[in-house]
Each structure stands twice: as C-alpha cells, then as structure tokens.
Scaffold this active site. Structure first.
Site, mmCIF file in Angstrom:
data_model
loop_
_atom_site.group_PDB
_atom_site.id
_atom_site.type_symbol
_atom_site.label_atom_id
_atom_site.label_comp_id
_atom_site.label_asym_id
_atom_site.label_seq_id
_atom_site.Cartn_x
_atom_site.Cartn_y
_atom_site.Cartn_z
ATOM 1 N N ASP A 35 22.682 34.992 31.531
ATOM 2 C CA ASP A 35 22.555 35.824 32.710
ATOM 3 C C ASP A 35 23.764 35.530 33.608
ATOM 4 O OD1 ASP A 35 19.590 36.886 34.581
ATOM 5 O OD2 ASP A 35 21.660 37.598 34.583
HETATM 6 C C1 GLC Z 1 21.213 39.962 36.964
HETATM 7 C C2 GLC Z 1 19.830 39.896 36.372
HETATM 8 C C3 GLC Z 1 19.739 40.391 34.958
HETATM 9 C C4 GLC Z 1 20.738 41.503 34.743
HETATM 10 C C5 GLC Z 1 22.127 40.909 34.875
HETATM 11 C C6 GLC Z 1 23.228 41.963 34.729
HETATM 12 O O1 GLC Z 1 21.483 38.799 37.675
HETATM 13 O O2 GLC Z 1 19.166 38.640 36.423
HETATM 14 O O3 GLC Z 1 18.387 40.810 34.739
HETATM 15 O O4 GLC Z 1 20.565 42.064 33.462
HETATM 16 O O5 GLC Z 1 22.314 40.221 36.107
HETATM 17 O O6 GLC Z 1 23.187 42.866 35.790
#
Ligand code: GLC
Length: 740
Positions: free
Chosen positions: A287
C-alpha cells in the site's frame, strides 16, 4: 530499436514454442517469453519494474513523486497508478514503449472500487444485496469502463472483514462475516478479471489489504492490529483466500502491523501464508508508502532497512515509496539481496504484463473511440440502478407507511436530499455528478413538482439551526415527511474514523422538531458504516438504509420509496444500539455466564443496555412478509464423506411480490476450543409472488464445519450441532444433527 529486437526474439521463441505439444504450455510459453525479456534487462531496468508511482492525475496518499515521466523514460518506473483516460494513458505508455531502452509497457492501476465513471453503491451497500450475480455484474461494468479508459489494474476487491463501525473503511468491504465476505470477494474478482486477462475489457484485480487491516484497535485507521492466530485464520483470512482462489493476480500488503510486524515487512504474511499456504502466484504490491512507514512503526531504523525487510518478506512492487528505487541496486550489488529475489519479483510482474496482452499491443486499453462508446453506456447506468435498489435495507416500516403513494404531498427535508456528490460515496473514481440526479430531483420527477416541497432544514454537519423553521413550515403543508439524513460521503472511507457513530450535527435534532407535527416521517439514510440509530428508530415511522447508492441512487431511492421495487437488502454488519456495545457481531462466543442464566446479576450483560443489537446481521424488512415452515434434514448424522441436505419451505404471506434472503447457520455445541454461537454456512436470495411458496435447499458438508482446533490443526471434530434457518440471524427456525 531494441524493442524490435525483443519482439524478434520473442517471435522466434513463439515459433519454437509452437512445437511444444499439448496445452501445458500457455504457462510455459509465457514463461519462455518472460525469460526472453528478463535476459535483456539490466539491474536498473529490473528494479524499475518494481516501482509504482502515482501520476499527478489524482492523489490517494500523503506524497506525490515529481519527475515520474523521466523515470518512465529511463526505465526506472515500470508502473503508474491514478492515471485516467485512454488519451492520457496512451501518452504515458508511448513514453515507456517508444522512449525507454527496452520499451516494456506500463501497468496502469486505479482504485476502481465500486465503479469507474458509472458509480455503483459503496461496497458495504452492495454486500447488503446478498446478490452475487448483481455484485459480479457491478465489478464487470466497472472493469469495462476502466479498461476503456486505459486502466488494466484495479486496487480491488477490498476483502477486509471488520466488526468496527468506527473505522471508516468498513464502507469499502463486505461486512463482518467470513462466509459471505468470501463469496463476495470471489464474485468481485470474477467480475473484474473475467475469464481472460488478455481480453481488453477485463482488468487485473488486487486483493487488499493483506492482512487483517479491518481490525484496528479502537477503530482508528492505520492503528495496531492485535488478534489471536486462530481468529486471523478462521475469520479474517478466508475472504483474501477466496479472492486468490478465484484467480486474483495481485495482492496489496496493508499499512497495519500483524503480530508486531508491519504487513509490508512480514515474511509470515507475504511468504508463509500467501505463497506457501495459499499458493498465490501473482504480484505483491505494497500500500501507499507502507515500506517507508516501517520506520515510523519502529521495526527498522531507516528506509534502506525497510526496503531490505520488505523485499525479503515477499514484496514485488513498491507503491509510491521510492525505496526500491533508491536502495535496492546497492543492496543487490552488496549481496544483501540476491539476484534470485529480484528476478523472481520481476518475472512475476513481466508475466502479468504478458497475461494482460500488453506486449502484444501496449495501446490495447487506450482506444478513445471505444472509451467514448462504453463510458456511461445506458446499460451500465441501468445496472447501477438495479444494484442500488437491491442494496437498500428497509429497517423499519410501522403501519405500512411505505410505500408512498404517487400524488401524495411529500415534504423532502435535508441537505443530503439535494446532494449529488454524497450519493457517490468515497472512492468514487471518476464518477461525474453531471450524469446524475439527487434524491430530491428524482422524487420530483416521479411524484410531480407540485406534490413535492423541499427545505434543507440543516446541513449534514455543524450546529446551524437557522433552517429549522423553514423545514417546519414546509412539513406542515405535507401529508408525509421524507428526511434524508446521514454522513458526508467523505466521512467514511480511508482516514475517516469516528469516535461517534451517531448521525452528525443537528440532523437528529431537526427530526425531533418535526416529530412534533405528528405526521408520518420516513428516514432515508446516507451513510458508509453502521450507525447508532436508537433515537431515530423511536422517532420515525419508517427507515430505509440506502448507503451511498451511486450514480443512479436518487432514482433507486425513489423507486423503493414508491414501491416500484420492493426492498430486499439485508445488513452485512450489525447495527448496535450504541457505541458502547462495539465490537458487536453475530458470531460471538457463549461465554461461561450467558444471558439466559437464571441469576439476575452474575452474567455477561450490561446494566444500562440490552446485549442484543438494534438491528442484527442479516436483518432487513420487505413490503411483504414471509413465513418459514419447519426445517427438514436429510439425516441427523453427517458422516465424514457424507452431506446433509437441509430444506425449508418459504411462503410469501403478504400482499406484494418480494425477495427474501434465506440464511442457514450452524452452531458447533462443543469443541476443543470455544465455538461461535452461530456461523453462516449458506444463503439463497429467492423471489416469491403473493402466496407463492418455494422449498429452499442447502447442503452442509463436513469440510464446511472445519476450524482451527486447540492444537491449531485445521479440521472438524465430531459432536452435536444446531442448525438454524431464517431471514436474519435472530428470527430462526431450529434443527439439529450430529457430525460423526
Ligand atoms: C491508499 C489505500 C489503498 C489504495 C491505495 C492507492 O492509501 O489504502 O486502498 O488502493 O492507496 O490509491
């Protein structure tokens, strides 16, 4: 130049591979192609494939990297997210393919959570439909519109089980239950990926957030997760596994720690569980900057160590962190990281680019004419309308105040009634409010302007009561009052935890004021989490939970209110009487002092509140009623290789056609560890005309009763079981059987 070399090389390979007999070879053919590309790559270029940067198109986290175009050009960024449209992705793809040395195409990722341009209900809402076909359809349409806009990878489904309404991200999931959550996660993967990732209308799914992100202490996002291994294996892990078993080709490691180690650095999670236990073969992406954040967690002293820990744990791709970009090369050259580790990670990424057909045609998702034709297609809007209606849950309907009658004088009250943006919910991708109507718009269209009065009354947050008088005045002139209350759409989703689960601001105070008029009040709820509705439940005549219902949500709410569609949704998360009951979920343990003990005091209870929730898991009313006859079992002894057939007769005893979610639960009465008082093991959504009856059948197999026993081995234990069938987790018919 070199790009042609590659393709010449691959072509030669394909020719030679064509000689490979039999079909065992799609796999080996792709592997040969992957090897052919790997052989041409420098270490820098390999590490570049392990880098994922956000374009400047949208921001979904705390940082943004400038200069990513140059990184693409240099082959030091092989993947982009948050880039949209066929034209813009074509532009970026062109840089990668025509200006970098090897011309390896980019992956384009995006959070297509519940729709891309046509927005569907938030995932928690969709889950309340209990309609796997509808949920798969939603993902399918989302994939079509995303793929038409240049995207080939979605960061969905979110498979996080949660029993924490304070946590805003419950809005993105499928509720509290592992059985239902597993079915829904698999359906979403099928919808996104279809049968062939090379199809230009399918996109790669991403199972997130691995793992157990839905259990943050105190419901505070990104907070510590601390649970027993048994709860993790039996409750939180199944939906991730179901999504992977359904073919998901990527997994996202989560922000939280698990057992003291942040997921993005956890070899236990990313290798032992994910690769060895589950057999996952796709790519692992972190993440957003979660590698860097391991320094904050205090598991490493600096980002270089963080990169080392994560790549050894099993991370293939660094989302936005620039850690692999900065440190991995030196770590390989110093021998801290083996070439094999890098080659394995890069091979997984390159293989997926082949599976998506990107090496055959890097621009296959970048067709502007196709995009124009597919985005907001009428059929997509119709699908969103259908799913929205199926997702709504009728929580109360005293004196059959619903459905409304066309022509009745209706007062519509509340800022949310006239809001379009709030209908879309959080993670609304590129949903465009110009393509939609508000609830108020749609009620006027349906019921005629002359029969609809409106007053905002108050804002969806804040203490301003100056609009109360106008709301009272308008309501006095109406037969019935429809109040649309709830949360701002950004009050759930990421980084949106609350310490209260009440309806915000003075909205409920306004409701109390309107109650004085002694007219029927219908409350329509827009919210992204279970709320404490105890006070509202006492004040209103009817309550419709509509979540954030998406692009067609205004029309869907209207059609349910006026009976064009008989609501059929059922809660997938328990709604507590108050926050003090949280965490509260249906699969609780019996404890040594259950409530039914005869002594009035010494038992597991509160002195100021009943134990049971306001609305239980699986609960939802209809404009009709259903009667369940006695359950019939094919046997009362389920043997090791046998199966138990359960049948129950359900009759529509009311005045309109309706749908019912027939639910089947079991209880293992005695185990080597304590067992939940009930566990969902089957459900069927059926439609019944007035007076019609249906025999609904479930099959229980021994393996469905397996769990992690006292010694943590996984399997069943012989003994007595109870079996329950009904329309929610409270009002049930009872039977029993023995597992031999
Ligand atoms: C965010 C979220 C995740 C998302 C990623 C890309 O922090 O936690 O669910 O897919 O970043 O946007």
């Amino acid at each position: 130049m070199l790009r042609n070399l590659i393709f010449t090389y691959i072509a030669a390979l394909i020719m030679s591979a064509c000689g490979v007999s039999g079909s065992s070879d799609a796999e080996s053919r792709i592997n040969q192609k992957v090897d052919s590309v790997m052989k041409l790559m420098t270490l820098d270029e390999k590490i570049g494939q392990m880098v994922l940067y956000s374009s400047g198109w949208a921001l979904t986290g705390p940082t943004i990297k400038s200069g990513y175009l140059d990184d693409i050009r240099k082959g030091q960024c092989g993947n982009i997210f948050n880039a949209n449209t066929a034209a813009y992705t074509r532009k970026l793809q062109k840089i990668a393919v025509e200006e970098s040395r090897l011309g390896i195409p980019l992956l384009f990722g995006y959070d297509v959570i519940h729709g891309h341009t046509t927005i569907f209900p938030i995932s928690l809402g969709e889950s309340a439909s209990w309609d796997l076909k509808a949920i798969e359809k939603s993902a399918r349409v989302s994939a079509i519109e995303a793929a038409a806009s240049g995207i080939n990878w979605t960061f969905a489904p979110m498979c996080d089980i949660s029993v924490e309404p304070r946590w805003g991200r419950v809005s993105e999931g499928a509720g509290e239950d592992p059985f239902l959550g597993s079915k829904i996660s698999a359906a979403r993967v099928r919808g996104f990926q279809g049968n062939n990732l090379a199809d230009t209308l399918t996109i790669m799914a991403c199972v997130k957030h691995f793992a157990a992100y839905g259990a943050p202490l105190a419901g505070r996002d990104y907070n510590t997760v601390d649970m027993s291994e048994r709860v993790f294996q039996d409750v939180y892990l199944p939906p991730y596994k179901a999504a992977i078993d359904a073919g998901a080709m990527s997994v996202m490691s989560s922000f939280n720690e698990y057992d003291g180690i942040p997921a993005s650095g956890s070899k236990y999670l990313l290798t032992d569980i994910l690769r060895k236990k589950i057999g996952f073969k796709g790519l692992v992406v972190t993440d957003y900057t979660s590698i860097n954040e391991m320094v904050n967690h205090g598991i490493v002293a600096n980002e270089a160590e963080a990169g080392l820990l994560s790549v050894k744990a099993g991370v293939d791709m660094d989302m936005q962190g620039e850690v692999f970009f900065k440190y991995l090369k030196k770590q390989v050259e110093s021998g801290e990281v083996s070439q094999k580790t890098i080659n394995d990670a890069v091979a997984r990424i390159i293989r997926i680019k082949f599976m998506l057909g990107l090496f055959d045609d890097p621009y296959r998702y970048c067709n502007e004419a196709r995009e124009k034709r597919l985005v907001y297609a009428p059929a997509h809007l119709e699908a969103s309308f259908d799913v929205a209606k199926r997702s709504m849950v009728l929580l109360k309907n005293s004196n059959k105040v619903l459905p409304l009658k066309k022509g009745e004088k209706i007062a519509v009250i509340g800022e949310l009634a006239s809001s379009k943006q709030d209908l879309l919910g959080s993670w609304a991708a590129v949903g465009n409010i110009n393509y939609m109507n508000s609830i108020l718009d749609e009620i006027k269209i349906y019921n005629g302007d002359a029969n609809v009065l409106y007053a905002e009354g108050c804002k969806k947050m804040g203490e301003d009561r100056s609009g109360f008088a106008a709301a009272l005045s308008v309501s006095r002139r109406a037969d019935k009052i429809v109040m649309v209350l709830g949360e701002d759409s950004e009050w759930s989703g990421e980084a949106a935890s609350r310490t209260s689960i009440n309806i915000p601001g003075v909205q409920t105070e306004l409701l109390e004021k309107l109650k004085i008029l002694n007219k029927p009040i219908i409350l329509v709820l827009l919210n992204g989490r279970p709320l404490d509705l105890s006070k509202e439940n006492d004040l209103v005549d009817a309550m419709l939970e509509s979540w954030f219902p998406g692009t067609m949500g205004g029309k869907a709410v209207t059609h349910v209110l006026f009976g064009e569609y008989n609501p059929s949704g059922k809660l997938t998360m328990t709604f507590p009487r108050n926050l003090g009951q949280v965490p509260i979920f249906y699969y609780e343990k019996n404890t040594g002092r259950p409530l039914y003990l005869p002594n009035p005091k010494y038992k597991s209870r509160y002195i100021d509140c009943p134990n049971d929730p306001l609305f239980p898991f699986g609960f939802g009313l209809s404009y009709t009623t259903f009667a369940y006859s006695d359950i019939k079992l094919s046997t009362d002894k389920l043997t090791e290789n046998g199966e138990l057939k359960v049948s129950v007769n359900v009759v529509n005893t009311g005045g309109v056609l309706g749908e019912e979610v027939v639910q089947c639960y079991v209880r293992d009465l005695v185990g080597s560890v304590t067992r939940p008082v009930m566990e969902l093991k089957g459900f069927q959504k059926i439609s019944l005309k007035v007076g019609e009856s249906k025999v609904v059948n479930f099959t229980i197999k021994p393996e469905m009763l397996a769990f992690h026993r006292a010694d943590m081995s996984y399997g069943t234990e012989p003994g007595d079981y109870k079996l329950f069938v009904g329309g929610n987790s409270r009002d049930l018919k009872l039977a029993g059987f023995k597992l031999k």
